[in-house]
Motif scaffolding. Structure first.
Motif, short mmCIF file in Angstrom:
data_model
loop_
_atom_site.label_atom_id
_atom_site.label_comp_id
_atom_site.label_asym_id
_atom_site.label_seq_id
_atom_site.Cartn_x
_atom_site.Cartn_y
_atom_site.Cartn_z
N ASP A 162 36.35 40.10 20.99
CA ASP A 162 34.54 40.67 20.93
C ASP A 162 34.09 42.79 21.14
N LEU A 177 39.90 44.49 38.67
CA LEU A 177 38.32 44.87 37.53
C LEU A 177 37.63 44.01 37.59
N THR A 178 37.80 42.53 37.49
CA THR A 178 37.45 41.63 37.49
C THR A 178 36.38 41.24 38.32
N SER A 180 46.38 39.96 39.23
CA SER A 180 48.02 40.02 38.78
C SER A 180 48.66 40.55 39.47
N PHE A 238 41.27 37.92 39.06
CA PHE A 238 42.43 38.02 38.06
C PHE A 238 43.49 39.28 38.56
#
Ligand code: FAD
Length: 388
Positions: free
Chosen positions: A364, A116-117, A149, A147
């Motif tokens: 954050d 999703l990145t 994986s 990313f």
């Protein structure tokens, strides 16, 4: 009935043998995935009706915690397959039949992963910078995700892209062999080196409408908190929290053993008897025990009530990964200079545990969600932050 924690304990012991080499080489531990397939771990959360293990979230979280103690990279990588299936299984128990085809595929050996990145813009779960151009029958996508994986072994890929006409966020699933879909080894990292979290390059990939599972209005999807969204978030938050706590506990056990079994020249008692070590151990326990209790309490409350809030889940994930991080820091001080030698596993635990903060919700984002909920501020309130 399969005792999944026993299975995970056996796998963790096996994987611990090669974890250092996996980390050193950065090679994806294909053999570990094969072993998990052999013992049925890859279907642990698939409903029994489809040939799976039918394990619930508490069981899977416990197993992932154990697995991470053997090889954190393997546990994290396989989590990207397991958590989505667990969430879909819960949906299926609740009457949502949408994932039946996926369950059959996974029972037949399919490994699922996704990204999703966006490579260019990082993680923004509300939208995607990967353009999906509407064409007859679907979309054409070009761009790069990162990313991902499990990339070396996955057979089925989930991704997101933005409809160039509506700006909507599309979630779609594709077979690995889809023309134009390429997995590129870019994974040379400080932490979690064996997760194979490669880039995914889209070169004019045709995505038919049938492959699009969700089509969400841009910047809108976090504002709707329903059971389906909670399921995905819960399975991710609890398993991630458990992986990093499992990793930290392994580092702690190593460190306690080390100071207990070491007596420096001239000393009458083992190093563990030094006040600094006693206080260090107390500090570690004061970090990990509340975090472990919070995870256990969250699982219990979820089983009772069926739905946790975003602030709850953000809190659990944030507390767990940060407690794990700080506890392993403290382990390094406890073990001393020996702790940074590569011949010992502690420096690997120290590097691996640092990745926890980056999984969504990152620290954050979690602070924003928790703080706004505490102050009773609508999470979708505009402006998001005041400008004066
Ligand atoms: C080992 C590992 C494996 C992973 N595997 C997968 C996978 O299989 N699939 C997948 O999709 N993703 C995966 N991820 C990616 C992960 O989910 C994140 O997308 C990725 O780490 C990028 O996030 P980022 O916070 O660095 O992004 P960025 O968006 O670049 O954020 C950088 C920093 O900016 C700040 N920031 C950004 N956005 C906000 C915001 N909205 N509010 C407040 N602050 C903000 C934060 O301080 C953040 O730390 C993996 C990550 C790791 C570390």
């Amino acid at each position: 009935m399969t005792d999944w924690t026993e299975v995970a304990t056996g796998l963790a012991a096996e994987f611990a043998e090669t974890a250092a080499e996996t980390d050193r080489s950065g090679q994806f531990p294909v053999r570990n995935i094969e072993r998990m397939k052999e013992v049925g771990y890859l279907t642990i959360a698939v409903p029994e009706q489809f040939g799976g293990g039918g394990a619930d979230l508490a069981t899977v979280a416990a197993c992932q915690r154990i697995l991470a103690g053997g090889c954190a990279s393997t546990a994290l990588a396989v989590n990207m397959h397991v958590f989505g299936l667990g969430s879909a299984a819960e949906g299926w128990y609740a009457g949502d039949r949408g994932a039946e085809q996926l369950f059959r595929m996974v029972a037949g050996g399919t490994i699922v992963g996704g990204s999703l990145t966006d490579a260019a813009t990082g993680l923004n779960v509300r939208t995607s910078a990967t353009p999906a151009k509407p064409v007859d029958g679907g979309y054409v996508i070009s761009g790069r995700k990162s990313f991902c994986s499990l990339a070396p072994v996955l057979n089925f890929f989930w991704g997101t892209a933005a409809d160039t006409e509506t700006g909507n966020l599309l979630l779609f699933g594709l077979n690995r062999e889809t023309p134009g879909l390429n997995f590129v080894d870019t994974w040379d990292t400080m932490a979690m080196r064996g997760t194979g979290s490669w880039d995914v390059v889209f070169d004019d990939v045709f995505v038919p409408h049938a492959a699009v599972q969700q089509d969400l209005a841009a910047n809108d999807e976090e504002l709707v908190w329903d059971a389906a969204r909670e399921r995905g978030f819960s399975w991710f938050a609890f398993t991630i929290a458990s992986i990093y706590l499992g990793l930290a506990r392994t580092a702690v056990r190593f460190s306690y053993d080390r100071v207990t079994s070491r007596t420096v020249t001239g000393a009458s008692l083992p190093m563990a008897r030094q006040p600094a070590q006693v206080y260090g151990a107390a500090e570690i326990e004061l970090l990990l025990r509340p975090a472990e209790a919070l995870v256990a309490d969250g699982l219990h409350r979820r089983a009772e009530t069926g739905l946790l809030s975003p602030a709850d889940l953000n809190t659990i994930k944030h507390v767990a990964v940060n407690a794990a991080d700080e506890a392993v820091d403290r382990c390094i001080r406890m073990v001393g200079g020996q702790g940074i030698f590569r011949k010992l596993p502690l420096e690997r635990y120290y590097r691996d545990v640092r990745a926890g903060q980056f999984h969504p919700p990152n620290n954050d984002v979690a602070l924003e969600t928790i703080g706004k909920a505490a102050l009773n501020i609508d999470p979708g309130a505009e402006p998001r932050w005041p400008t004066d």
